[in-house]
Motif scaffolding. Structure first.
Motif, mmCIF file in Angstrom:
data_model
loop_
_atom_site.group_PDB
_atom_site.id
_atom_site.type_symbol
_atom_site.label_atom_id
_atom_site.label_comp_id
_atom_site.label_asym_id
_atom_site.label_seq_id
_atom_site.Cartn_x
_atom_site.Cartn_y
_atom_site.Cartn_z
ATOM 1 N N ASP A 155 14.600 84.017 79.353
ATOM 2 C CA ASP A 155 15.650 84.889 79.870
ATOM 3 C C ASP A 155 15.111 85.650 81.060
ATOM 4 O OD1 ASP A 155 17.882 84.443 78.303
ATOM 5 O OD2 ASP A 155 17.035 85.600 76.642
ATOM 6 N N VAL A 156 15.749 85.479 82.203
ATOM 7 C CA VAL A 156 15.260 86.173 83.393
ATOM 8 C C VAL A 156 16.148 87.369 83.711
ATOM 9 C CG1 VAL A 156 14.692 85.931 85.828
ATOM 10 C CG2 VAL A 156 14.224 84.059 84.261
ATOM 11 N N LEU A 157 17.448 87.149 83.692
ATOM 12 C CA LEU A 157 18.389 88.238 83.944
ATOM 13 C C LEU A 157 19.344 88.326 82.763
ATOM 14 C CD1 LEU A 157 19.294 87.304 87.646
ATOM 15 C CD2 LEU A 157 17.737 89.127 86.941
ATOM 16 N N PRO A 201 8.989 95.192 88.767
ATOM 17 C CA PRO A 201 7.702 94.531 88.575
ATOM 18 C C PRO A 201 7.784 93.032 88.837
ATOM 19 C CG PRO A 201 8.636 95.216 86.469
ATOM 20 C CD PRO A 201 9.487 95.817 87.529
ATOM 21 N N SER A 202 6.663 92.441 89.152
ATOM 22 C CA SER A 202 6.610 91.014 89.453
ATOM 23 C C SER A 202 7.121 90.200 88.265
ATOM 24 C CB SER A 202 5.163 90.625 89.776
ATOM 25 O OG SER A 202 5.108 89.270 90.082
ATOM 26 N N GLY A 203 7.977 89.242 88.563
ATOM 27 C CA GLY A 203 8.489 88.374 87.510
ATOM 28 C C GLY A 203 9.714 88.920 86.802
ATOM 29 N N CYS A 204 10.246 90.061 87.259
ATOM 30 C CA CYS A 204 11.386 90.655 86.554
ATOM 31 C C CYS A 204 12.701 89.990 86.950
ATOM 32 C CB CYS A 204 11.453 92.156 86.800
ATOM 33 S SG CYS A 204 11.958 92.584 88.464
ATOM 34 N N GLY A 205 12.691 89.139 87.949
ATOM 35 C CA GLY A 205 13.896 88.389 88.289
ATOM 36 C C GLY A 205 14.564 88.773 89.589
ATOM 37 N N LYS A 206 13.830 89.442 90.476
ATOM 38 C CA LYS A 206 14.441 89.875 91.741
ATOM 39 C C LYS A 206 14.849 88.684 92.600
ATOM 40 C CE LYS A 206 10.679 92.109 92.890
ATOM 41 N NZ LYS A 206 9.865 91.812 91.702
ATOM 42 N N THR A 207 13.907 87.733 92.749
ATOM 43 C CA THR A 207 14.217 86.550 93.554
ATOM 44 C C THR A 207 15.363 85.774 92.918
ATOM 45 O OG1 THR A 207 11.980 86.382 94.421
ATOM 46 C CG2 THR A 207 13.285 84.367 94.417
ATOM 47 N N THR A 208 15.325 85.668 91.597
ATOM 48 C CA THR A 208 16.379 84.934 90.902
ATOM 49 C C THR A 208 17.742 85.576 91.155
ATOM 50 O OG1 THR A 208 14.756 84.373 89.211
ATOM 51 C CG2 THR A 208 17.080 84.029 88.656
ATOM 52 N N LEU A 209 17.799 86.919 91.070
ATOM 53 C CA LEU A 209 19.062 87.614 91.324
ATOM 54 C C LEU A 209 19.560 87.314 92.734
ATOM 55 C CD1 LEU A 209 21.301 89.614 90.654
ATOM 56 C CD2 LEU A 209 19.727 91.491 91.195
ATOM 57 N N THR A 267 12.134 94.043 97.660
ATOM 58 C CA THR A 267 10.849 94.435 98.228
ATOM 59 C C THR A 267 9.903 94.943 97.156
ATOM 60 O OG1 THR A 267 9.761 95.844 99.849
ATOM 61 C CG2 THR A 267 11.700 96.754 98.794
ATOM 62 N N HIS A 268 8.613 94.869 97.445
ATOM 63 C CA HIS A 268 7.591 95.463 96.581
ATOM 64 C C HIS A 268 7.158 96.811 97.122
ATOM 65 C CE1 HIS A 268 6.267 91.549 94.559
ATOM 66 N NE2 HIS A 268 6.668 92.382 93.634
ATOM 67 N N ASP A 269 7.636 97.091 98.334
ATOM 68 C CA ASP A 269 7.106 98.208 99.091
ATOM 69 C C ASP A 269 8.088 99.378 98.986
ATOM 70 O OD1 ASP A 269 6.448 99.972 101.107
ATOM 71 O OD2 ASP A 269 5.728 98.388 102.447
HETATM 72 N N1 LIG Z 1 13.239 77.371 88.869
HETATM 73 C C1 LIG Z 1 12.645 78.023 87.852
HETATM 74 N N2 LIG Z 1 12.339 77.375 86.716
HETATM 75 C C2 LIG Z 1 11.748 78.007 85.693
HETATM 76 N N3 LIG Z 1 11.446 79.314 85.689
HETATM 77 C C3 LIG Z 1 11.733 80.018 86.786
HETATM 78 C C4 LIG Z 1 12.331 79.418 87.920
HETATM 79 N N4 LIG Z 1 12.491 80.366 88.870
HETATM 80 C C5 LIG Z 1 11.994 81.504 88.349
HETATM 81 N N5 LIG Z 1 11.545 81.299 87.088
HETATM 82 C C6 LIG Z 1 10.974 82.322 86.213
HETATM 83 O O1 LIG Z 1 11.805 83.447 86.264
HETATM 84 C C7 LIG Z 1 11.035 84.630 86.219
HETATM 85 C C8 LIG Z 1 11.466 85.545 87.341
HETATM 86 O O2 LIG Z 1 11.130 84.938 88.553
HETATM 87 P P1 LIG Z 1 11.490 85.610 89.945
HETATM 88 O O3 LIG Z 1 10.943 84.722 90.990
HETATM 89 O O4 LIG Z 1 12.921 85.927 89.995
HETATM 90 O O5 LIG Z 1 10.632 86.958 89.861
HETATM 91 P P2 LIG Z 1 10.477 88.098 90.943
HETATM 92 O O6 LIG Z 1 11.003 89.351 90.353
HETATM 93 O O7 LIG Z 1 11.028 87.682 92.225
HETATM 94 O O8 LIG Z 1 8.887 88.204 91.024
HETATM 95 P P3 LIG Z 1 7.980 88.535 92.287
HETATM 96 O O9 LIG Z 1 8.105 89.984 92.525
HETATM 97 O O10 LIG Z 1 6.607 88.173 91.818
HETATM 98 O O11 LIG Z 1 8.469 87.712 93.411
HETATM 99 C C9 LIG Z 1 9.584 84.225 86.258
HETATM 100 O O12 LIG Z 1 9.055 84.355 84.970
HETATM 101 C C10 LIG Z 1 9.624 82.779 86.676
HETATM 102 O O13 LIG Z 1 8.613 82.069 86.002
#
Ligand SMILES: Nc1ncnc2c1ncn2[C@@H]1O[C@H](COP(=O)(O)OP(=O)(O)OP(=O)(O)O)[C@@H](O)[C@H]1O
Ligand SMILES: [Mg+2]
Lengths: 256, 278
Positions: free
Chosen positions: A29-31, A49-57, A200-202
């Motif tokens: 579960d990412v979001l 925090p890193s990996g919390c799903g920002k890029t995914t959102l 952003t991280h900043d």
């Molecule tokens: N295509 C994918 N397939 C499987 N897991 C994914 C995929 N994309 C992202 N994830 C997982 O979703 C979670 C969130 O990833 P995401 O890239 O959104 O984090 P983030 O908040 O942008 O982190 P960062 O600050 O390090 O960039 C991570 O645990 C990642 O492993």
């Protein structure tokens, strides 16, 4: 207020958004249950925090990834995949190495069928806006990292999106270039009247650019907090209120 | 004091310019010597060694006799027909291999399932020497032009096909995603991202194939041909016309060099952006 102000375009609404991935056979579960309202023309920063799903959102907002659940609305209409009213700037510039700066910046318009001459004249405007007027005919390999990222920004601006999505666009830059680029982004946002959603991280970058900061929690389903940055613009990093705001944001991360 | 200083400065700078000029021309000479010195030395040693009988002149005739034989063959028209037919065979086969290999490779590289299904058979065919299959082609197509062109085509097809597939598969997914976010359709992405990104790999295949084409040309012409440069090499050897034999070999080498030079020039034009191509 009795007079309704003109409707600004580029409003983003997110309701009950959930997204998970399958990773090594396990559901991740990412979001979960994300709610978000961004006004047209607003600048919102997303931190967490890193990996919390920002890029995914951001990728869901861009329409690259479909949500599992919930909806994303742009100006009240549900989004179906990629749309021309949105543009995303990735962490890497993603330039096409065989095109010049002009070719890259006009690329977005050209794939949409805008005649070449018109696409290039619009591209030239944005190339100047990001300060690369002398580098129109340079190839990507001839650019520095900061210049390449500015080309990417100009390319996104050239299609004149209502909503600009940025995923740590300055993350790979050195401290000095980063400072300059933050000021440039703030100026571009004022001039272009565009909704800006910036991951952003900043924290300082968030305070320089954003009207509000969304803090995504690590724990899924926990409420995300939103902090208003009610400081006058252009923002002065050395001002007492700026420093206080940074302290407050750091406290959100338990950093002091 | 001041004026003296400026004059001496002027003189020094003049001397500097002259020195730089001299330096540059010596650099050019030096570079040329480094590049072609060994070749020139080899040719010189051949010429002198053969003339004075240090090496067997019946096997390695002096270069002037080889050049004379080449000239009389070309100017007299005797070898022109052979050059023409050799060019026609290899050119036809190469063109067919490009015409089939590049589009097929572009298609196969795009569609994973097609590529996965065809890859084992491609690898199998590629590892089967075209020369080993030549007798099969002769059985099928006879000893005429068709089997010769076909064996060259067969051998040149695979480098082009595999290089093109590889090029398409290696296109950066992030660039494709970027284009998609601007609303590019599949066909637009193909034209504006996949195709240009694959051009450098396609050229690697083309150059490999051009070399292979000449190799197979000679082999095919040595078996059951009565025209062509490969035939002339064999024929001159049978008749012990050694200068004529070397004349044909020289023309084959020139053919290979010019084919490669043409491809390099084309690649430079098309891939100005690519560091590896310069
Ligand atoms: N295509 C994918 N397939 C499987 N897991 C994914 C995929 N994309 C992202 N994830 C997982 O979703 C979670 C969130 O990833 P995401 O890239 O959104 O984090 P983030 O908040 O942008 O982190 P960062 O600050 O390090 O960039 C991570 O645990 C990642 O492993
Ligand atoms: Mg990220």
């Amino acid at each position: 207020m009795t007079v309704q102000s003109a409707v600004r375009r580029g409003e983003v609404t997110v309701r009950d958004l959930s997204k998970s991935f399958t990773l090594n056979g396990r559901r991740l579960d990412v979001l979960r249950g994300i709610q978000l309202d961004v006004d047209g023309g607003e600048a919102l920063a997303i931190v967490g925090p890193s990996g919390c799903g920002k890029t995914t959102l951001l990728r869901v907002l861009a329409g690259i990834e479909p949500p599992d659940d919930g909806s994303v609305l742009i100006d009240g209409r549900p989004v179906q995949g990629i749309g021309t009213e949105r543009a995303i700037i990735f962490q890497e510039p993603r330039l096409l190495p065989w095109l010049t700066v002009l070719g890259n910046v006009s690329f977005g318009l050209q794939v949409r069928g805008t005649p070449k001459a018109e696409a290039e004249s619009r591209a030239r405007h944005y190339i100047r806006l990001v300060g690369l007027g002398d580098f129109e005919s340079a190839y990507p390999r001839q650019l520095s990292g900061g210049m390449a990222q500015r080309v990417g920004i100009a390319r996104a601006l050239t299609v004149q999106p209502e909503i600009l999505l940025l995923d740590e666009p300055l993350g790979a830059l050195d401290a000095m270039t980063k400072l300059t680029m933050q000021e440039e982004l703030a100026r571009i946002w004022r001039e272009e009247n565009v909704t800006l959603i910036l991951v952003t991280h900043d924290l300082e970058e968030a305070i320089v650019l954003a009207d509000r900061v969304l803090v995504l929690p690590k724990e899924k389903g926990a409420a995300s907090r939103v902090i208003d940055i009610d400081l006058p613009r252009p923002r002065d990093r050395s001002e007492a209120r700026f420093v206080a705001m940074r302290r407050r944001l750091m406290a959100e991360f338990g950093l002091h | 004091m001041v004026s003296l200083d400026t004059t001496s400065l002027a003189i020094r700078s003049q001397a500097g310019t002259a020195g730089a000029l001299l330096g540059r021309s010596t650099a050019v000479v030096g570079q040329t010597a480094r590049r072609y010195g060994l070749l020139a030395g080899f040719l010189l040693a051949w010429q002198i060694g053969s003339t004075y009988g240090w090496i067997n002149p019946t096997v390695f005739p002096p270069l002037d006799r080889i050049l004379a034989a080449t000239w009389s063959g070309v100017a007299g028209g005797a070898l022109i027909d052979d050059v023409a037919i050799s060019l026609q065979r290899s050119g036809l086969a190469f063109a067919a291999a490009v015409g089939l290999g590049v589009p097929l490779g572009l298609f196969m590289g795009q569609i994973r399932s097609v590529e996965q299904a065809l890859d084992p058979i491609l690898q199998f065919f590629r590892q089967t020497s075209a020369l080993a299959l030549y007798p099969v082609f002769i059985l099928l197509l006879g000893l005429g032009e068709a089997s010769k062109v076909f064996v060259i085509f067969w051998a040149t097809l695979f480098p082009i096909l595999l290089a093109t597939i590889g090029g398409v598969k290696e296109v950066d997914r992030k660039l494709i995603e970027m284009a998609a976010t601007f609303g590019a359709s599949r066909s637009t992405i193909f034209r504006k991202v996949v195709l240009p990104a694959s051009v450098p790999s396609i050229f690697v295949g083309l150059r490999l194939s051009a070399t292979t084409a000449l190799l197979l040309l000679i082999a095919a012409e040595m078996i059951g041909a009565n025209k062509g440069l490969g035939f002339q090499v064999m024929n001159a050897q049978y008749n012990f016309q050694i200068p004529q034999m070397f004349a044909a070999i020289l023309l084959l080498a020139l053919l290979g060099l010019s084919a490669n030079a043409a491809l390099v020039a084309l690649q430079r034009r098309l891939c100005r952006w690519d560091d590896a191509a310069r």
